[in-house]
Write a protein that holds these residues in place. Structure first.
Motif, PDB file in Angstrom:
ATOM      1  N   SER A  21       0.837  -1.194   0.000  1.00 22.13           N
ATOM      2  CA  SER A  21       0.000   0.000   0.000  1.00 22.13           C
ATOM      3  C   SER A  21       0.872   1.244   0.000  1.00 22.13           C
ATOM      4  N   PRO A  39      -2.978  -0.556  -3.828  1.00 24.13           N
ATOM      5  CA  PRO A  39      -3.907   0.289  -3.068  1.00 24.13           C
ATOM      6  C   PRO A  39      -3.223   1.567  -2.589  1.00 24.13           C
ATOM      7  N   HIS A  67      -3.905   5.742  -0.943  1.00 19.08           N
ATOM      8  CA  HIS A  67      -4.777   6.792  -0.410  1.00 19.08           C
ATOM      9  C   HIS A  67      -3.937   8.056  -0.295  1.00 19.08           C
ATOM     10  N   ASN A  78      -6.430   3.437 -14.396  1.00 15.02           N
ATOM     11  CA  ASN A  78      -7.263   2.543 -13.588  1.00 15.02           C
ATOM     12  C   ASN A  78      -7.350   3.114 -12.181  1.00 15.02           C
ATOM     13  N   SER A  88      -9.440   2.139  -9.675  1.00 13.22           N
ATOM     14  CA  SER A  88     -10.094   1.282  -8.681  1.00 13.22           C
ATOM     15  C   SER A  88      -9.290   1.175  -7.395  1.00 13.22           C
ATOM     16  N   CYS A  89      -7.986   1.397  -7.463  1.00  8.02           N
ATOM     17  CA  CYS A  89      -7.139   1.285  -6.270  1.00  8.02           C
ATOM     18  C   CYS A  89      -6.652   2.634  -5.756  1.00  8.02           C
ATOM     19  N   ARG A 103      -7.419   6.210  -4.149  1.00  9.09           N
ATOM     20  CA  ARG A 103      -8.369   7.030  -3.396  1.00  9.09           C
ATOM     21  C   ARG A 103      -7.700   8.329  -2.970  1.00  9.09           C
ATOM     22  N   PRO A 156     -10.127   3.964   4.336  1.00 10.16           N
ATOM     23  CA  PRO A 156     -10.030   2.822   3.402  1.00 10.16           C
ATOM     24  C   PRO A 156      -8.807   2.909   2.506  1.00 10.16           C
ATOM     25  N   ASN A 189      -7.892   0.166  -0.257  1.00  9.30           N
ATOM     26  CA  ASN A 189      -8.070  -1.116  -0.925  1.00  9.30           C
ATOM     27  C   ASN A 189      -8.508  -0.855  -2.365  1.00  9.30           C
ATOM     28  N   CYS A 190      -8.682  -1.901  -3.102  1.00  8.75           N
ATOM     29  CA  CYS A 190      -9.118  -1.779  -4.486  1.00  8.75           C
ATOM     30  C   CYS A 190     -10.612  -2.067  -4.576  1.00  8.75           C
ATOM     31  N   GLN A 191     -11.340  -1.162  -5.210  1.00  7.72           N
ATOM     32  CA  GLN A 191     -12.782  -1.282  -5.331  1.00  7.72           C
ATOM     33  C   GLN A 191     -13.140  -1.979  -6.636  1.00  7.72           C
ATOM     34  N   ASN A 192     -14.175  -2.755  -6.611  1.00  9.50           N
ATOM     35  CA  ASN A 192     -14.634  -3.426  -7.826  1.00  9.50           C
ATOM     36  C   ASN A 192     -15.321  -2.434  -8.751  1.00  9.50           C
TER      37      ASN A 192
END
Length: 224
Positions: free
Chosen positions: A125, A164, A166, A190, A192-193, A195, A219, A221-224
Protein backbone atom coordinates in the motif's frame (compact mmCIF):
# COMPACT_ATOMS: atom_id res chain seq x y z
CA UNK A 1 11.53 -2.96 14.41
CA UNK A 2 9.84 -5.07 17.06
CA UNK A 3 8.61 -8.00 14.99
CA UNK A 4 11.03 -9.36 12.38
CA UNK A 5 9.20 -11.37 9.76
CA UNK A 6 6.09 -9.18 9.80
CA UNK A 7 4.93 -6.25 7.70
CA UNK A 8 6.64 -2.87 7.97
CA UNK A 9 5.61 0.76 7.47
CA UNK A 10 8.23 3.10 6.00
CA UNK A 11 7.73 6.83 6.59
CA UNK A 12 9.58 9.01 4.07
CA UNK A 13 10.33 12.60 5.01
CA UNK A 14 9.47 15.68 2.98
CA UNK A 15 11.85 18.07 1.23
CA UNK A 16 12.77 19.93 4.41
CA UNK A 17 14.26 23.40 4.08
CA UNK A 18 15.06 23.16 0.38
CA UNK A 19 15.04 26.90 -0.36
CA UNK A 20 15.39 30.09 1.64
CA UNK A 21 13.60 32.04 -1.09
CA UNK A 22 12.31 31.32 -4.57
CA UNK A 23 15.81 31.54 -6.10
CA UNK A 24 18.08 30.86 -3.12
CA UNK A 25 18.72 27.25 -2.07
CA UNK A 26 19.33 26.64 1.61
CA UNK A 27 22.65 25.42 2.95
CA UNK A 28 21.01 22.50 4.74
CA UNK A 29 17.71 20.78 3.79
CA UNK A 30 17.22 19.20 7.21
CA UNK A 31 13.56 19.83 8.13
CA UNK A 32 12.76 22.14 11.02
CA UNK A 33 9.43 20.34 11.37
CA UNK A 34 9.94 16.67 10.42
CA UNK A 35 6.29 15.90 9.72
CA UNK A 36 6.90 12.31 8.58
CA UNK A 37 8.76 11.58 11.81
CA UNK A 38 5.88 12.96 13.87
CA UNK A 39 3.42 10.85 11.89
CA UNK A 40 5.55 7.75 12.47
CA UNK A 41 5.33 8.26 16.23
CA UNK A 42 1.54 7.89 16.00
CA UNK A 43 1.70 4.57 14.13
CA UNK A 44 1.49 1.42 16.27
CA UNK A 45 2.35 -1.09 13.56
CA UNK A 46 4.80 -3.81 14.66
CA UNK A 47 7.59 -2.36 12.51
CA UNK A 48 7.79 1.39 11.84
CA UNK A 49 10.80 2.87 10.06
CA UNK A 50 11.53 6.56 9.47
CA UNK A 51 13.63 7.60 6.49
CA UNK A 52 15.08 11.06 6.07
CA UNK A 53 15.92 12.23 2.57
CA UNK A 54 19.45 12.40 1.15
CA UNK A 55 21.43 15.38 2.51
CA UNK A 56 19.19 15.77 5.57
CA UNK A 57 20.83 15.43 9.00
CA UNK A 58 24.23 14.86 7.37
CA UNK A 59 25.83 17.62 9.42
CA UNK A 60 25.24 15.45 12.48
CA UNK A 61 27.48 12.80 10.94
CA UNK A 62 30.12 14.29 8.65
CA UNK A 63 30.80 17.93 7.87
CA UNK A 64 33.91 17.31 5.79
CA UNK A 65 32.00 16.37 2.64
CA UNK A 66 29.11 18.76 2.05
CA UNK A 67 26.18 17.36 0.11
CA UNK A 68 25.68 18.95 -3.34
CA UNK A 69 22.74 21.33 -3.17
CA UNK A 70 21.40 19.99 -6.49
CA UNK A 71 20.04 17.03 -4.50
CA UNK A 72 17.44 19.25 -2.91
CA UNK A 73 16.99 21.20 -6.16
CA UNK A 74 16.91 19.93 -9.73
CA UNK A 75 18.05 16.43 -8.65
CA UNK A 76 15.56 16.06 -5.82
CA UNK A 77 14.11 12.89 -7.40
CA UNK A 78 17.17 11.93 -9.46
CA UNK A 79 17.62 8.22 -10.34
CA UNK A 80 20.56 7.92 -7.93
CA UNK A 81 18.43 9.39 -5.11
CA UNK A 82 15.66 6.85 -5.61
CA UNK A 83 18.20 4.04 -5.97
CA UNK A 84 19.91 5.06 -2.73
CA UNK A 85 16.67 5.10 -0.74
CA UNK A 86 15.48 1.85 -2.27
CA UNK A 87 18.83 0.26 -1.39
CA UNK A 88 18.35 1.36 2.23
CA UNK A 89 14.91 -0.24 2.28
CA UNK A 90 16.25 -3.43 0.72
CA UNK A 91 19.00 -3.62 3.35
CA UNK A 92 16.43 -3.51 6.16
CA UNK A 93 14.08 -5.93 4.41
CA UNK A 94 16.85 -8.50 4.12
CA UNK A 95 18.36 -7.89 7.56
CA UNK A 96 15.07 -8.27 9.42
CA UNK A 97 13.11 -10.40 6.92
CA UNK A 98 10.28 -7.85 6.94
CA UNK A 99 7.43 -7.50 4.49
CA UNK A 100 5.14 -6.75 2.84
CA UNK A 101 5.85 -3.02 2.86
CA UNK A 102 3.51 -0.09 3.40
CA UNK A 103 4.92 3.26 2.24
CA UNK A 104 3.92 6.63 3.70
CA UNK A 105 5.38 9.78 2.18
CA UNK A 106 5.02 13.39 3.24
CA UNK A 107 5.30 16.16 0.62
CA UNK A 108 8.26 15.29 -1.65
CA UNK A 109 8.50 12.03 0.28
CA UNK A 110 5.19 11.11 -1.30
CA UNK A 111 6.79 11.36 -4.71
CA UNK A 112 9.71 9.25 -3.51
CA UNK A 113 7.27 6.62 -2.24
CA UNK A 114 5.65 6.40 -5.70
CA UNK A 115 9.02 6.05 -7.44
CA UNK A 116 10.20 3.38 -4.98
CA UNK A 117 6.95 1.42 -5.29
CA UNK A 118 7.43 1.29 -9.06
CA UNK A 119 10.77 -0.46 -8.51
CA UNK A 120 9.63 -3.12 -6.04
CA UNK A 121 7.23 -6.05 -5.99
CA UNK A 122 6.62 -6.17 -2.23
CA UNK A 123 4.73 -2.88 -1.70
CA UNK A 124 1.24 -3.59 -0.36
CA UNK A 125 0.00 0.00 0.00
CA UNK A 126 0.93 3.66 -0.44
CA UNK A 127 -0.26 6.66 1.53
CA UNK A 128 0.82 10.19 0.76
CA UNK A 129 0.30 13.28 2.89
CA UNK A 130 0.39 16.55 0.91
CA UNK A 131 2.36 14.52 -1.62
CA UNK A 132 4.23 16.04 -4.54
CA UNK A 133 3.06 13.51 -7.12
CA UNK A 134 3.87 15.58 -10.22
CA UNK A 135 6.76 17.98 -9.86
CA UNK A 136 6.17 19.55 -13.29
CA UNK A 137 2.74 20.71 -12.18
CA UNK A 138 4.27 21.81 -8.86
CA UNK A 139 7.07 23.92 -10.39
CA UNK A 140 4.72 25.47 -12.95
CA UNK A 141 2.27 26.36 -10.18
CA UNK A 142 4.93 28.14 -8.14
CA UNK A 143 6.93 29.45 -11.11
CA UNK A 144 10.19 27.95 -9.85
CA UNK A 145 13.03 26.11 -11.57
CA UNK A 146 11.90 22.80 -13.08
CA UNK A 147 13.46 19.64 -11.61
CA UNK A 148 14.95 18.75 -14.98
CA UNK A 149 17.31 16.08 -13.64
CA UNK A 150 14.65 14.30 -11.61
CA UNK A 151 12.31 11.41 -12.26
CA UNK A 152 8.66 12.43 -12.10
CA UNK A 153 6.26 10.29 -10.02
CA UNK A 154 3.37 11.03 -12.38
CA UNK A 155 5.13 8.97 -15.06
CA UNK A 156 4.77 5.87 -12.86
CA UNK A 157 1.10 6.43 -12.01
CA UNK A 158 -0.26 3.90 -14.50
CA UNK A 159 2.45 1.35 -13.64
CA UNK A 160 1.49 1.19 -9.96
CA UNK A 161 -2.27 1.73 -10.32
CA UNK A 162 -2.79 -1.85 -9.07
CA UNK A 163 -1.34 -0.97 -5.63
CA UNK A 164 -3.91 0.29 -3.07
CA UNK A 165 -3.30 4.00 -2.48
CA UNK A 166 -4.78 6.79 -0.41
CA UNK A 167 -3.64 10.34 -1.02
CA UNK A 168 -4.42 12.97 1.62
CA UNK A 169 -4.74 16.62 0.57
CA UNK A 170 -4.77 19.50 3.04
CA UNK A 171 -7.84 21.74 2.82
CA UNK A 172 -5.67 24.85 3.28
CA UNK A 173 -2.48 23.63 1.62
CA UNK A 174 -1.18 26.27 -0.79
CA UNK A 175 2.12 24.43 -1.41
CA UNK A 176 0.78 21.15 -2.81
CA UNK A 177 -2.60 22.09 -4.23
CA UNK A 178 -5.25 19.63 -5.52
CA UNK A 179 -4.00 20.25 -9.08
CA UNK A 180 -0.90 18.18 -8.32
CA UNK A 181 -2.98 15.19 -7.23
CA UNK A 182 -5.43 15.62 -10.13
CA UNK A 183 -2.58 15.37 -12.63
CA UNK A 184 -1.41 12.14 -10.99
CA UNK A 185 -4.94 10.76 -10.80
CA UNK A 186 -5.55 11.43 -14.48
CA UNK A 187 -2.37 9.56 -15.36
CA UNK A 188 -3.34 6.53 -13.26
CA UNK A 189 -6.01 5.42 -15.76
CA UNK A 190 -7.26 2.54 -13.59
CA UNK A 191 -8.70 4.29 -10.54
CA UNK A 192 -10.09 1.28 -8.68
CA UNK A 193 -7.14 1.28 -6.27
CA UNK A 194 -6.52 5.06 -6.08
CA UNK A 195 -8.37 7.03 -3.40
CA UNK A 196 -8.00 10.52 -2.01
CA UNK A 197 -9.35 12.57 0.89
CA UNK A 198 -9.36 16.30 1.57
CA UNK A 199 -8.42 16.79 5.22
CA UNK A 200 -10.13 19.68 6.96
CA UNK A 201 -8.11 22.25 8.90
CA UNK A 202 -4.79 21.00 7.47
CA UNK A 203 -2.30 23.09 5.55
CA UNK A 204 1.02 21.84 4.20
CA UNK A 205 2.75 21.09 7.51
CA UNK A 206 0.17 21.48 10.25
CA UNK A 207 -3.06 19.75 11.12
CA UNK A 208 -1.85 16.25 10.26
CA UNK A 209 -0.26 14.67 13.31
CA UNK A 210 -3.21 14.70 15.70
CA UNK A 211 -5.48 13.34 12.95
CA UNK A 212 -3.09 10.65 11.77
CA UNK A 213 -4.38 7.72 13.88
CA UNK A 214 -7.83 8.34 12.40
CA UNK A 215 -6.52 8.85 8.86
CA UNK A 216 -4.67 5.54 9.11
CA UNK A 217 -8.08 3.87 9.40
CA UNK A 218 -9.32 5.41 6.13
CA UNK A 219 -10.03 2.82 3.40
CA UNK A 220 -7.04 1.68 1.40
CA UNK A 221 -8.07 -1.12 -0.93
CA UNK A 222 -9.12 -1.78 -4.49
CA UNK A 223 -12.78 -1.28 -5.33
CA UNK A 224 -14.63 -3.43 -7.83
Amino acid sequence: IRAPGKHAVFYIEGDGVAFLSRNQPSLDPTPKNPVALHLATRDHAPNVIYMARPCQYTRLIDTSQPCPHEYWGVKRFAPEVIKSMNNAIEYLVRKYDIGPLHLVGFSGGGGVAILIAARRDDVASIRTVAGNLDHNTFTELHEVTPMIESLNPVHEAANIAHIPQHHFIGEWDDVITPSVYISYRNASRNLSCVRHSVVKDADHETGWVSKWPTLLKAPINCQN
